[in-house]
Design an enzyme around this catalytic site. Structure first.
Site, mmCIF file in Angstrom:
data_model
loop_
_atom_site.group_PDB
_atom_site.id
_atom_site.type_symbol
_atom_site.label_atom_id
_atom_site.label_comp_id
_atom_site.label_asym_id
_atom_site.label_seq_id
_atom_site.Cartn_x
_atom_site.Cartn_y
_atom_site.Cartn_z
ATOM 1 N N ALA A 114 27.808 29.583 67.982
ATOM 2 C CA ALA A 114 27.767 30.676 68.958
ATOM 3 C C ALA A 114 27.981 32.015 68.274
ATOM 4 C CB ALA A 114 28.831 30.464 70.029
ATOM 5 N N VAL A 270 47.996 25.130 51.682
ATOM 6 C CA VAL A 270 48.712 26.398 51.513
ATOM 7 C C VAL A 270 48.570 27.317 52.724
ATOM 8 C CG1 VAL A 270 48.570 26.310 49.009
ATOM 9 C CG2 VAL A 270 46.744 27.444 50.290
ATOM 10 N N GLY A 271 47.977 26.828 53.787
ATOM 11 C CA GLY A 271 47.849 27.644 54.998
ATOM 12 C C GLY A 271 46.435 27.643 55.535
ATOM 13 N N ASP A 311 44.705 29.826 67.286
ATOM 14 C CA ASP A 311 44.847 30.108 65.859
ATOM 15 C C ASP A 311 44.000 31.276 65.376
ATOM 16 O OD1 ASP A 311 46.471 27.923 65.950
ATOM 17 O OD2 ASP A 311 45.347 26.704 64.524
ATOM 18 N N HIS A 454 73.193 6.150 78.004
ATOM 19 C CA HIS A 454 73.797 5.554 76.806
ATOM 20 C C HIS A 454 73.211 4.159 76.592
ATOM 21 C CE1 HIS A 454 76.847 4.417 73.872
ATOM 22 N NE2 HIS A 454 77.016 3.298 74.568
#
Length: 474
Positions: A114, A270-271, A311, A454
């Site tokens: 796109a 490394v990223g 991101d 518990h």
């Protein structure tokens, strides 16, 4: 002739498919465009396949210690090809569930490249040639790609990035060097150490996990080293050579000394950098900064009606951040009240608290949310910490997973919870309770009212709260 949509989303990862499903639920006509498969990097080559391999390798590791629990077998082995097949089946299953939601909500998925043109026109070049879409609104959710540093030997066979590593069907990892001690690096180290590899991590920064709380990162390093993983911090791989396998030259940045490490494979972790290649046509421009589209508080770019999430634009590169941003944008566009927050300001406080959980699926798991004690101090906040050693926890003793801790951070005057750091089994599942508590400004007293079963790992939360409250009584 362009096909018109209320919303076109570029990128089919968690941010993209969340926006699509949410938008369609509000009656929008939605199309999603991606060069690759539905689900994006996260589903196909990131989160889901990584966690599948972590699960498989952990089972193998547990079986090696089965005798401690009275379970024995004459021979234990693993088949890496079958592990990869299990991983692929998990990915296909997850992707299939997303496809069902697309079908149910009449969302159009177009496989192709796109490019955004003027007047919110999207040119798509795919399997069926070229087509054009028009949109009232566009969301860019193209994600990020691995960074490959420019060092000698980076293109040699056997030097691969994290995306490619997850697709390799055959075993050649008796010795592995991982460049980068961030989340991706330490998770891969966990996988391959569990499968009996000799693993070395080389991290340029002073400690693992970058901006993570230093005490947590040091505790993780201690556990990794105890398992036989070699960790170099303040170091970097400056050259890779082929000599009966691969040889990495590691330079120690504080001493300027070098170490030669022989290995079968080098994994570059490394990223990741925003993926925007070919995104904008010659007749289209957006304000960019460090390779990212610049967005305002509503995730809108410099071009009205075009948004960027996940991101490709966010400083925090996490799938659930992309999903939260997608939900925020769609609710804005639909004029609906917001159902999710990324930050919270509790009553009577002047500090905005981040409520995005960070989870690392190592052994033991690590999960954090809100402020660390050090960050609170930088902000001028007086805090009280409650800490519990998970070695004393009943469930940890039963499972022989006795290393780890839970630390809760409370504002000293109001006893409001402002942060949590956990390093223990099930930390990634338990951190949600702490994120909810911070988002709602709960106090230690309010948190202590909840009964925790518990024996469970979550009893450690109650014990950490009690520890903080005891300090308040002094």
């Amino acid at each position: 002739m362009a096909t018109y949509y209320d919303l076109v989303i570029i990128g089919a990862g968690p941010g993209g498919y969340t926006a699509a499903i949410k938008g369609a639920s509000f009656g929008m006509k939605v199309a999603v465009v991606d060069e690759n498969k539905l689900g994006g990097i996260c589903i196909n080559r990131g989160c889901i396949p990584t966690k599948a391999l972590l699960h498989a390798s952990n089972i193998f590791s547990m079986m090696q210690h089965g005798d401690e629990f009275g379970v024995s077998t004459d021979f234990i082995s693993f088949d890496f090809a079958k592990m990869q097949d299990y991983k692929k089946r998990s990915v296909r299953r997850y992707r299939g569930e997303i496809q069902k939601l697309f079908d149910k909500n009449n969302i159009t998925f177009i496989k192709g490249k796109a490019t955004i043109r003027r007047e919110k026109t999207i040119e798509v070049v795919g399997e069926n040639g070229k087509e054009y879409l028009r949109a009232k609104n566009i969301i860019i959710a193209t994600g990020a790609k691995p960074i490959m540093p420019n060092i000698p030997g980076i293109n040699l066979p056997g030097v691969i990035n994290s995306d490619r590593l997850l697709a390799v069907p055959t075993w050649n990892y008796d010795r592995i060097v991982i460049m980068g001690g961030g989340v991706i690096g330490v998770e891969f180290a966990t996988i391959f150490q569990a499968l009996c590899s000799k693993v070395t991590i080389v991290e340029k920064g002073p400690h693992l996990l970058g901006p993570m709380d230093e005490e947590v990162s040091e505790a993780l390093k201690e556990q990794l080293v105890k398992k036989g993983i070699t960790v170099y911090c303040n170091a970097m791989v400056e050259e890779i050579q082929r000599e009966e396998g691969l040889v990495c030259t590691v330079r120690h940045l504080l001493t300027d000394e070098t170490t030669q490490i022989k290995t079968n494979q080098v994994v570059v972790a490394v990223g990741r950098t925003p993926y925007t290649e070919g995104l904008l046509g010659e007749d289209m421009s957006l304000q960019m900064e460090h390779g990212r589209p610049v967005v305002n508080a509503d995730f809108e770019t410099s071009e009205p009606g075009i948004y960027a999430i996940g991101d490709v634009s966010a400083k925090t590169q996490l799938a659930h951040v992309a999903m939260a941003q997608a939900t925020y944008v769609i609710e804005n566009l639909a004029g609906k009240p917001h159902t999710i927050r990324l930050e919270a300001v509790p009553n009577g406080m002047f500090v905005s608290l981040p409520i995005v959980p960070s989870c690392i699926y190592t052994e033991p798991e690590i999960a954090t949310v809100g402020l660390t004690e050090a960050k609170a101090g930088e902000l001028g906040m007086k805090v009280r910490c409650g800490v519990y050693d998970m070695g004393e926890n009943g469930k940890s003793i039963i499972a022989r997973e006795e290393h780890g801790f839970i630390r809760l951070i409370f504002e000293a005057y109001s006893n409001t919870i402002v942060g949590a750091q956990m390093m223990c089994p099930r930390a990634t599942d338990m951190i949600g309770e702490m994120a909810t508590a911070i988002a709602n400004g709960l106090t230690a007293e309010q948190l202590s009212l909840a009964m925790r079963a518990h024996p469970t790992y979550s009893e450690g939360i109650a014990a950490a709260i009690e520890d903080a409250m005891r300090q308040n009584e002094k």
